[in-house]
Scaffold this active site. Sequence first.
Site, PDB file in Angstrom:
ATOM      1  N   LYS A  48      67.729  22.653  79.200  1.00  0.00           N
ATOM      2  CA  LYS A  48      68.142  23.633  80.215  1.00  0.00           C
ATOM      3  C   LYS A  48      68.051  25.043  79.645  1.00  0.00           C
ATOM      4  CE  LYS A  48      71.322  20.990  83.048  1.00  0.00           C
ATOM      5  NZ  LYS A  48      72.679  20.960  83.555  1.00  0.00           N
ATOM      6  N   HIS A  49      66.911  25.351  79.074  1.00  0.00           N
ATOM      7  CA  HIS A  49      66.673  26.694  78.560  1.00  0.00           C
ATOM      8  C   HIS A  49      65.159  26.870  78.367  1.00  0.00           C
ATOM      9  CE1 HIS A  49      67.322  24.250  74.793  1.00  0.00           C
ATOM     10  NE2 HIS A  49      66.118  24.749  74.593  1.00  0.00           N
TER      11      HIS A  49
END
Length: 132
Positions: A48-49
């Site tokens: 999630k980045h």
Amino acid sequence: MKIELIDFDLKGDERGSLIAIEANKNIPFDIKRVYYIFATKLNVVRGKHAHKKLKQVAVTVHGSCKILLDDGQEQKEITLNSPNLGLVIREMIWREMYDFSEDCVLLVLASEGYDENDYIRVHEEFMELVEK
Ligand code: T46
């Protein structure tokens, strides 16, 4: 978005299998760091980045997981389930890893050392940067 998969050359004989990984040969950069993710709990989503500069190659040396790649325009889901296959994750690509099998060991080869400042952890910020 073009998905870059590396098909590693399998050195197999009657004793079993071996795969050799070499910087700037079957990996498209200098390898400065290696880490591996394992014992991931059920239903966990990791990642999630995106990274500003970092390039990586991810290999499930055991088990399987799914990786979602998002370049800001398109999203693609890749299932990694073979030690023969490396997924190239270039800079400025949002990634999420999920559906880890209990026995999954995800090996990651990275072009840079660990740097928290290289992470973009908010999707809106990532979208603003890719749209620039
Ligand atoms: C990525 C995906 C595929 C370190 O101290 N050194 C390291 O080299 C790494 C990778 C992590 N850490 C620390 C930072 C956190 O305290 O280990 C902890 C877990 O890292 P993180 O939450 O960033 O893990 P993931 O699985 O969400 O993401 C990792 C990588 O960080 C990231 O670069 O692309 O795997």
